[in-house]
Design an enzyme around this catalytic site. Structure first.
Site: not given
Ligand SMILES: *Cc1c(COP(=O)(O)O)cnc(C)c1O
Length: 744
Positions: A297, A481-482, A487, A589, A593
């Site tokens: 990953h 995101k984290r 990032k 991911t 979304k």
């Molecule tokens: C989808 C999701 C992530 C992943 O987000 P990325 O932008 O791909 O890092 C992290 N936290 C939550 C709560 C999510 O739903």
């Protein structure tokens, strides 16, 4: 399952005078009772997913939707004067950090929906990911006590508990099963550690700090604990049905390692076959090599686990020995294959007294997959280059996906209804169908109404949760995101400061009001990421207090970003910010979304962004910044200080880090990260270098947004071309390419 009977049970539940929690439990229990006969049916072949994390989010609505009773249930309870939406007050289970854990949850969801027998195994943490609050702009962590009350969606399996043995203690592993609803009812089985206070620690916390040997030992215990409990159970079940014919094991099981965290499962499997059942080790290894598969990953060095042999041997002497034996086997094999010393070194399972869990996983796995085309390319060409040379057939790509049930049908019922009205409900089982919806005037105007409504709902939600009102009639851009340097949330905040100067100079008369939404947690021990949070909050404060720009620019960092928050944000966003330094985001991911909900992407050529732009059309998205190859070349000679000196517009932005013009203490840490000493080279992630092309992309999307008709077409085309990013597609690819599973 009998739908009518379940609805009758709902009708029989009285709400009068009952606390919220009790109503929640009664409805949930009725569902659990109803699915019992369908749960746990035996299948010929099973895939098992080993993951340290499952970021399931709120189970209630998803489960009722999967059972096909959500609208009816809402109606039944509305008649009693009770809105089911009130359960949003109840905590969701946060047994994961971010993308990797959420992916695991989406995969379980999709497998059940597609009738694929996939069982999840993991840890039942007492405390999940911390709750985040801001105090004076800084992150404060509070324990997430999700088990303070019973969880009606999981069942303790007292009779199936088993022992897991360490050199210094024996721990009882008690399984808790959560059903995963769909065409089949699969199981997520999480093990809880019991037996003594020390034992209980093992399932105490998600990611306890591991900067000391003490912490590392606990982490090794966690990994081995759930892997061993799962392997023990799977092998026992196999023996019960097939006897000791272990050579047939791969016919019945495919075991998937979600990152390296469960690599001990391989060693445990070999231990049981060899030490307990006396299968010669070479034969046991042959069997393992037909059974295990490994998903990588990340290419970040810090996530490719290496465990000191000494530490492993201290608490798991047999496992350390087996890993060493594997090491010897592998060296022999590579000698025969004619690998050079250097090549052997790069694939080694044991170097300088450390086990490389990634190399062990690659060596044993029948299939190794990356999670986006570009990422798999990096695995083949860089990270596992030698292994790819000698075992090319091991490597395959499966681009990540997200479940359209949670990330569209549940979080955006309005858009779903639009699709229904255009092409009927068939798309709900076959997302590809939405690509056939013509983007005609009627569809676009309906889409604009949906987007406006979702933005209104988001505004309302944020007002309640944060006490901040987002600008009305503005373009909403989100980076949620984290928190991680790669990032580049930092770069987005710099871009806001850049835009602020432009606006103040009156250069951007035609700038459409724009809201920058941030959300995400920083690991408790990650100083620099926490400073980025403080920085973003300072920028937010500065902009809000500046009357010249406060009607044109707004920055809001929401607190405690989690799955439920994400559901609101992805639906109410216009522009998805996916700006990782190229070469570092394996897939992402979140990007999927947003796309699925009709946001355009402003992003770098990284991870799945590339595939998103391909599928939705490059002209519907805004790609910017250097490529991974360019970045690598650039780093050889890049001098961020000289670069900033040569550009007055960048200079005046970075000066703000330390010149006192932002509220709070100066941002020395971020200044150092950009210009001087740091654990990477200065500005390693090229936040300054990419800043102007980022600002250009933002200005472009801002300008485009002023033409409502053409901009909503871009958004809509993103949404209807998102089906490739369904986790149904991804899980079917796993089933077909890796697990050889049949749909039931
Ligand atoms: C989808 C999701 C992530 C992943 O987000 P990325 O932008 O791909 O890092 C992290 N936290 C939550 C709560 C999510 O739903």
């Amino acid at each position: 399952m009998n739908k009518q009977r379940l609805l009758d049970k709902f009708r029989a539940i009285s709400v009068e005078g009952k606390p919220l929690r009790q109503i929640y439990e009664e409805i949930s229990s009725a569902c659990m009772e109803e699915i019992r006969p369908d749960w746990g049916r035996r299948t010929r072949r099973t895939a098992c997913y080993f993951s340290m994390e499952y970021l399931v989010g709120r189970a209630f609505y998803n489960n009722l939707m999967e059972l096909g009773v959500l609208p009816e249930a809402e109606e039944i309870f509305a008649k009693k004067g009770f809105a089911l939406s009130r359960f949003e007050e109840i905590e969701d289970a946060a047994l994961g950090n971010g993308g990797l854990g959420r992916l695991a949850a989406c995969y379980l969801d999709s497998a059940a929906a597609r009738g694929l027998p996939l069982q999840g195994y993991g840890l039942r943490y007492r405390y999940g990911l911390f709750r985040q609050r801001f105090v004076a702009g800084e992150q404060v962590e509070e324990p997430e006590d999700w088990l303070a009350r019973e969880d009606p969606w999981s069942v303790r399996r007292e009779r199936e508990k088993r022992r897991v043995t360490f050199a210094d203690m024996t721990v009882v592993a008690v399984p808790y099963d959560m059903p995963v609803f769909g065409k089949t009812v699969n199981t997520l089985r999480l093990f809880q550690a019991e037996g003594s206070p020390e034992a209980e620690q093992i399932s105490g916390f998600l990611y306890p700090p591991d900067d000391t040997d003490e912490g590392k030992l606990l982490r090794i215990r966690q990994e081995y604990f759930f892997s061993a409990a799962a392997i023990g159970e799977i092998v026992d079940k196999f023996i019960a049905v097939h006897g000791m014919h272990f050579e047939r094991f791969p016919e019945f099981y495919a075991l998937q390692l979600n990152d390296t965290h469960a690599t001990f499962a391989v060693a445990e499997f070999l231990r049981i076959l060899n030490r307990v059942h006396r299968v010669p080790l070479p034969e046991a290894l042959e069997i393992a090599r037909k059974t295990f598969h490994y998903t990588n990953h990340t290419v970040l060095a810090e996530a490719l686990e290496c465990w000191k042999e000494e530490l492993v041997a201290q608490i798991l002497p047999d496992i350390a020995l087996i890993l060493k034996q594997l090491h010897v086997f592998s060296l022999r094999e590579w000698q025969k294959l004619g690998c050079t010393a250097e090549e052997r070194q790069s694939m080694a399972l044991l170097t300088d007294g450390y086990f490389s869990m990634a190399n062990a996983a690659v060596y044993v796995a029948r299939r190794v997959n990356g999670v986006a085309e570009m990422h798999t390319g990096i695995l083949k060409e860089k990270l596992f280059r030698t292994a790819f040379k000698y075992y090319p057939n091991k490597f395959t790509n499966i681009t990540n996906g997200v479940s359209q049930r949670r990330w569209l049908m549940l979080c955006n019922r309005e858009l779903s209804a639009l699709y229904d009205s255009r092409i009927g409900t068939g798309w709900r089982d076959d997302l590809g169908a939405i690509a056939r919806i013509p983007a005609d005037e009627a569809a676009l105007s309906a889409f604009r109404a949906v987007k406006a409504e979702k933005k209104r709902q988001l505004r309302e939600y944020i007002r309640k949760r944060e006490g901040v009102t987002l600008l009305d009639d503005a373009l909403y851009a989100a980076q949620t995101k984290r928190l991680h340097e790669y990032k580049r949330q930092f770069m987005t905040a710099l871009a806001v400061l850049y835009l602020r100067f432009e606006l103040k100079e009156g250069k951007r008369e035609d700038f459409a009001p724009m809201v920058f939404l941030f959300g995400g947690k920083a690991a408790a021990g990650y100083r620099r990421a926490k400073e980025v949070i403080r920085f973003v909050n300072a920028v937010a404060e500065l902009v809000a207090a500046d009357e010249e720009v406060s009607q044109k620019l707004q920055v809001v960092f929401v607190q405690n970003y989690d799955v439920s928050y994400a559901e609101k944000i992805v639906a109410g966003t216009d522009v998805s910010l996916q700006v990782s330094a190229a070469g570092f985001e394996a897939s992402g991911t979140g990007n999927m979304k947003f796309m699925m909900n009709g946001a355009v992407t402003v992003g770098t050529m990284d991870g799945a962004n590339i595939e998103i732009a391909e599928r939705a059309g490059g002209y519907n998205n805004y790609m910017f910044g250097v490529t991974a190859e360019e970045a690598e070349l650039l780093r050889e000679s890049y001098d961020p200080a000289a670069f900033a000196e040569s550009n007055e517009k960048i200079l005046r932005v970075v000066r703000m880090l330390t010149d006192g013009s932002l509220p709070g203490k100066p941002f020395e840490e971020l200044y150092r990260a950009t210009f001087t000493e740091t654990y990477n080279s200065p500005d390693f992630y090229l936040c300054l270098y990419d800043l102007e092309s980022y600002v250009d992309a933002l200005l472009k999307v801002n300008a485009d947004s002023r033409d409502e008709a053409s901009f909503s077409r871009k958004q809509f085309e993103n949404a209807i071309h998102s089906s490739f990013f369904s986790s149904d597609r991804a899980i079917e690819a796993y089933a077909r390419k890796i697990w050889k599973l049949e749909q039931t």
